[in-house]
Design a protein around this motif. Structure first.
Motif, PDB file in Angstrom:
ATOM      1  N   LYS A  24       0.961  -1.177  -0.017  1.00  0.00           N
ATOM      2  CA  LYS A  24      -0.038   0.125  -0.201  1.00  0.00           C
ATOM      3  C   LYS A  24       0.845   1.153  -0.058  1.00  0.00           C
ATOM      4  O   LYS A  24       0.487   2.379  -0.778  1.00  0.00           O
ATOM      5  N   ARG A  25       2.039   1.266   0.614  1.00  0.00           N
ATOM      6  CA  ARG A  25       2.819   2.386   0.847  1.00  0.00           C
ATOM      7  C   ARG A  25       4.002   2.364   0.263  1.00  0.00           C
ATOM      8  O   ARG A  25       5.279   2.813   0.405  1.00  0.00           O
ATOM      9  N   ILE A  28       6.286   5.531  -0.787  1.00  0.00           N
ATOM     10  CA  ILE A  28       6.755   6.100   0.243  1.00  0.00           C
ATOM     11  C   ILE A  28       8.383   5.572   0.455  1.00  0.00           C
ATOM     12  O   ILE A  28       9.037   6.151   0.741  1.00  0.00           O
ATOM     13  N   ALA A 201       6.513   4.689   6.137  1.00  0.00           N
ATOM     14  CA  ALA A 201       5.225   3.758   5.783  1.00  0.00           C
ATOM     15  C   ALA A 201       4.398   3.309   6.729  1.00  0.00           C
ATOM     16  O   ALA A 201       3.131   3.527   6.681  1.00  0.00           O
ATOM     17  N   THR A 204       2.779   6.334   8.313  1.00  0.00           N
ATOM     18  CA  THR A 204       1.773   6.803   7.707  1.00  0.00           C
ATOM     19  C   THR A 204       0.479   6.107   7.869  1.00  0.00           C
ATOM     20  O   THR A 204      -0.638   6.435   7.788  1.00  0.00           O
ATOM     21  N   ASP A 205       0.786   4.827   7.916  1.00  0.00           N
ATOM     22  CA  ASP A 205      -0.263   3.750   7.562  1.00  0.00           C
ATOM     23  C   ASP A 205      -1.013   3.801   9.177  1.00  0.00           C
ATOM     24  O   ASP A 205      -2.466   3.808   9.066  1.00  0.00           O
ATOM     25  N   ASP A 208      -3.258   6.806   9.442  1.00  0.00           N
ATOM     26  CA  ASP A 208      -4.454   6.905   8.423  1.00  0.00           C
ATOM     27  C   ASP A 208      -5.551   6.328   8.822  1.00  0.00           C
ATOM     28  O   ASP A 208      -5.537   5.021   9.200  1.00  0.00           O
TER      29      ASP A 208
END
Length: 256
Positions: A24-25, A28, A201, A204-205, A208
């Motif tokens: 998903k990341r 990044i 990553a 950020t996840d 989120d």
């Protein structure tokens, strides 16, 4: 047995979640790694001044007039004396003289600057030690190395009252820089960038909170799932509106 199965299940879920985050990341991770590698390469090539190394080997071998002295004991004494010689080489007595001799060759370096450029290395049980000098130019490195070796050989006779030092090889200018090590720095920069990318990553996840599936509502928020509202594409909405409007007009015409 049940606990083992649960642990295996949790481990599988953790690994699956890990790869899901990476997938998903991935942008990044890729961009962070690329930026760190590029910065490391730029700094190594353009910001760090290259240094050039030059070396000479010096032998410590005192000849004894006493025949009964054990040869092995004499060698061991010479090896131990190297530690003293290393300190003498870096002393002001030697380096101040070296500074004056270099000034005659057009170099302006004080004793402290010369001392910082000098490195002395030895091998276990060896009567030879290596004097290495690193500076910004190949010629300067060779000149300092040879001058230090010559001054040391001359002065150690008076300081230690012995004549047991021989210069085995004269230092030569080496045009190949020994630092910075661009490839090594690039590898380190890439690894650091990859680690930072992974950290960014997962951070950020973790921050989120976008609702992407029903598991987020039931597992994370601990709420009941009452149903799913499917997303209707915009084109489909436009078609439905157009169709509804067309039918409404037909009904209006029939009434007229």
């Amino acid at each position: 047995m049940e606990n083992t199965e649960k642990n295996n299940l949790f481990n599988t879920l953790d690994i699956e979640s890990f790869f899901n985050v990476l997938k998903k990341r991935k942008k990044i991770v890729f961009l962070t790694t690329l930026i760190c590698a590029a910065l490391t390469l730029f700094v190594s090539l353009f910001l760090i001044s290259p240094k050039y190394s030059s070396s000479t080997n010096i032998l410590v071998n005192r000849k004894s007039d006493i025949q009964q002295v054990n040869e092995q004991a004499q060698i061991q004494a010479n090896v131990q004396m190297i530690s003293t010689y290393k300190d003498i080489i870096k002393s002001p007595t030697i380096l101040n003289t070296v500074s004056k001799k270099l000034e005659n060759k057009g170099y302006k370096l004080n004793a402290d600057e010369i001392k910082n450029d000098i490195d002395i290395s030895t091998q276990p049980n060896s009567q030879v030690f290596t004097l290495t000098v690193k500076t910004k130019t190949p010629t300067l490195s060779a000149d300092i190395t040879n001058t230090v070796a010559e001054v040391f050989k001359d002065k150690v006779k008076k300081i230690m009252n012995v004549n047991n030092v021989s210069i085995l090889s004269e230092a030569e200018p080496n045009a190949k820089p020994v630092s910075p090590k661009v490839i090594l720095n690039l590898v380190i920069g890439t690894i650091v960038g990859l680690l930072l990318g992974l950290i960014f990553a997962f951070v950020t996840d973790g921050l989120d909170k976008t609702v992407e599936n029903e598991e987020f509502i039931t597992d994370v928020l601990n709420l009941n799932d009452l149903g799913i509202i499917s997303e209707i594409p915009a084109t489909k909405v436009e078609e439905l509106l157009a169709s509804s409007h067309f039918k409404h007009r037909r009904k209006a015409k029939r009434r007229v």
